[in-house]
Motif scaffolding. Sequence first.
Motif, mmCIF file in Angstrom:
data_model
loop_
_atom_site.group_PDB
_atom_site.id
_atom_site.type_symbol
_atom_site.label_atom_id
_atom_site.label_comp_id
_atom_site.label_asym_id
_atom_site.label_seq_id
_atom_site.Cartn_x
_atom_site.Cartn_y
_atom_site.Cartn_z
ATOM 1 N N PRO A 146 0.806 -1.228 0.000
ATOM 2 C CA PRO A 146 0.000 0.000 0.000
ATOM 3 C C PRO A 146 0.837 1.275 0.000
ATOM 4 O O PRO A 146 0.512 2.244 -0.673
ATOM 5 N N ARG A 147 1.948 1.258 0.744
ATOM 6 C CA ARG A 147 2.763 2.459 0.828
ATOM 7 C C ARG A 147 3.326 2.835 -0.545
ATOM 8 O O ARG A 147 3.347 3.984 -0.943
ATOM 9 N N ARG A 148 3.762 1.807 -1.262
ATOM 10 C CA ARG A 148 4.320 2.055 -2.583
ATOM 11 C C ARG A 148 3.224 2.463 -3.571
ATOM 12 O O ARG A 148 3.441 3.291 -4.437
ATOM 13 N N ILE A 149 2.035 1.868 -3.399
ATOM 14 C CA ILE A 149 0.919 2.287 -4.256
ATOM 15 C C ILE A 149 0.658 3.764 -4.033
ATOM 16 O O ILE A 149 0.457 4.534 -4.965
ATOM 17 N N MET A 150 0.709 4.174 -2.767
ATOM 18 C CA MET A 150 0.428 5.572 -2.455
ATOM 19 C C MET A 150 1.463 6.493 -3.097
ATOM 20 O O MET A 150 1.110 7.490 -3.701
ATOM 21 N N THR A 151 2.737 6.141 -2.990
ATOM 22 C CA THR A 151 3.755 7.052 -3.516
ATOM 23 C C THR A 151 3.916 6.910 -5.025
ATOM 24 O O THR A 151 3.801 7.876 -5.760
ATOM 25 N N ARG A 152 4.141 5.699 -5.489
ATOM 26 C CA ARG A 152 4.506 5.542 -6.888
ATOM 27 C C ARG A 152 3.306 5.634 -7.823
ATOM 28 O O ARG A 152 3.427 6.088 -8.949
ATOM 29 N N TYR A 153 2.153 5.187 -7.353
ATOM 30 C CA TYR A 153 0.994 5.150 -8.248
ATOM 31 C C TYR A 153 0.064 6.337 -8.049
ATOM 32 O O TYR A 153 -0.253 7.045 -8.990
ATOM 33 N N VAL A 154 -0.356 6.569 -6.799
ATOM 34 C CA VAL A 154 -1.333 7.635 -6.584
ATOM 35 C C VAL A 154 -0.658 9.003 -6.597
ATOM 36 O O VAL A 154 -1.050 9.893 -7.339
ATOM 37 N N PHE A 155 0.405 9.165 -5.795
ATOM 38 C CA PHE A 155 1.002 10.495 -5.688
ATOM 39 C C PHE A 155 1.578 10.968 -7.015
ATOM 40 O O PHE A 155 1.333 12.083 -7.452
ATOM 41 N N ARG A 156 2.327 10.083 -7.667
ATOM 42 C CA ARG A 156 2.971 10.491 -8.921
ATOM 43 C C ARG A 156 1.970 11.003 -9.951
ATOM 44 O O ARG A 156 2.273 11.881 -10.751
#
Lengths: 324, 333
Positions: free
Chosen positions: B242-252
């Motif tokens: 989830p953390r990576r989804i948040m940074t790499r997918y959602v935030f980007r």
Amino acid sequence: MIRLNQLVATYTTVRGTVKAVDGVDLEIPSGNIVGIAGESGCGKTTLLKVIYGDLVYPLALDSGGVDYVFADDDRQEVTTETIQQYWFKRISYIPQSSMSSLNPVVKIRKQFVDFLEPKANKEETLDRVRQFIRQLDLPAEALDSYPHQLSGGMRQRMMVALATFFQPDIILADEPTTALDVVVQKGILLLLVRLQRQMQNTVLFVSHDMGVHYQISHRMLIMYAAKAVEFGESAEVFSAPLHPYTRMLIDSLPNIGDDHMRQGVSGRPPSLWDDLRGCRFAARCPLATQRCRDEEPAFIEHRPNHFAACHYAGDELPKVEPSA
Amino acid sequence: MKLLQYLGSRFVAYIAVLFIGVTITFFLPRLMPSDPIEGYIAQMQNQAGQTITPEAMDELRVQLRRLYGLEGSLVEQYINYINKVVLQFDFGPSLYSYPRPVAEFIWTALPWTLGLLGVSIVISWIIGNFIGLLAGFFHNSRFATTLEVVGVVIYPIPYYILALLLILQFAYIWQWFPLSTTIRPGPLTWEKVNAIIYNSFLPAMTLIIAGFGWNILSMKALAFATKEEPYVVFARLKGVKPRRIMTRYVFRNATLPQITALALSIGTIFNGALLTEILFSYPGLGLLMRTAIGSGDFNLMYGTIIVSIVSVATAAFFIDLIYPLIDPRIRLR
């Protein structure tokens, strides 16, 4: 082999819960391409979601369960609760909207390995991925591109590559070619068939297109209003269907040289909100009798490995005059 | 090729904005019915009575016109003005503190404003987007909802009220920070840096608090929408943490419109800074502008207005330059 035990899956809505898959009970043997067909809203996608273990609100497993028997791991019990750890390692998924399923601002290379353990050797994996995608008629550079630099067909090949690279036992494909034109679609389907033959994995393939099913599926599962109505070898299902619904679906397919008006299946499926009694297809079925409306037909083996849920399984349909 | 095209079009737009801005500031005052020179002479006559002869008056008129750059036809004035302002950065002498050139005042004030604005914009953007991302991504958690409420409460408060409240609390009641900015001129020593931070803290805080509420709300909405995008759903189904989804997918992805919004909001932030500087007597461009207006110093007014146009346009241009770095669809084809 995947064993579905009286699977009931529900969606929670503001009006209450609705059973999108209602008592599906069958055994899917390994190493087959199983085509799943049926009208929109009949529960095909929900069934895939349950098998994949993607049970997030509002979808929930009401009762029943899925037994996964992985070829090389008989001792460990896997359920829909624990299947998540095997995602993309033993069970993978080719999504419905695969055209937009790649992150547009990150290189594909990174998206290929970002679900692996932190300690996994990603560079070495990527080297193998480069060799692998070459077999799928993708240039090795495609891995170092952004999604928008690839064509729709290449992107879809990339999704197939992603879903097959780790040689999973089970691949779930939810209308993977719907967004593509017919020529590209054929290429992707042939690729999927070729990879399945090499790796001998179980592919569950959802499509509306009976023509596609006829070409690639080894077995067919026909669903109607949240129920499985017919399941059997594709050749037999297409040549001698047991359920009138299946027969009507097949009859709606055109043949070359036949310029008759095709007979569609008139009417629409019942609302899953209604109090459903008897056979759910009765209202549209030309064979329906009072018995069909009162008594729900059981899903039983009428011929070896050929199941159907119909009181009059295999009966000829009455001749309908083609409308002028 | 696409990148060059993009940069080229941005540069042309940048130059066009500057040109239009400078042109409007030239024509707008000249379209007014009042003539500053006649006004000035009338004022002098009032004070001096009838002691000026008509010849001397004409002489004075010519001198003043030259001084103000009001000689010749409108076209001649315009060419002369463009030549002086754009090519030599010369706005003439300040009328109030004659003969110190306006440019000198601007060069002293500009770093103050740029420093204050730059730091507070960046901080409020980062804090606001971080909170918004958390609130949008974990929209079910109570922590995130609380954060969102903070944004909803702060956002509609008018800036001057917020600033006055903070001044009242921190500078008047608790006296943690000075009421107005006092920094002695001198070389840049460690002590002076401390003084600058001490004096700028409260003004920067008002700007940050006023700005980050909006960032929370818009980032929350964006993150929430991006979460439903097929590539985010697919990332979850791949088993990405989830953390990576948040940074790499959602935030980007959600950050792209936020950067555009930042470019668009810089103008508004500049207005906010004008108020800030007046409220805190902060020696920046805004205070200078107010002094110019208060004392009828036309040259100084021109100077500050043009510098603010240039700053806003340049900041927006820089953000445009950053954009291809984070969105490969502009960089590559």
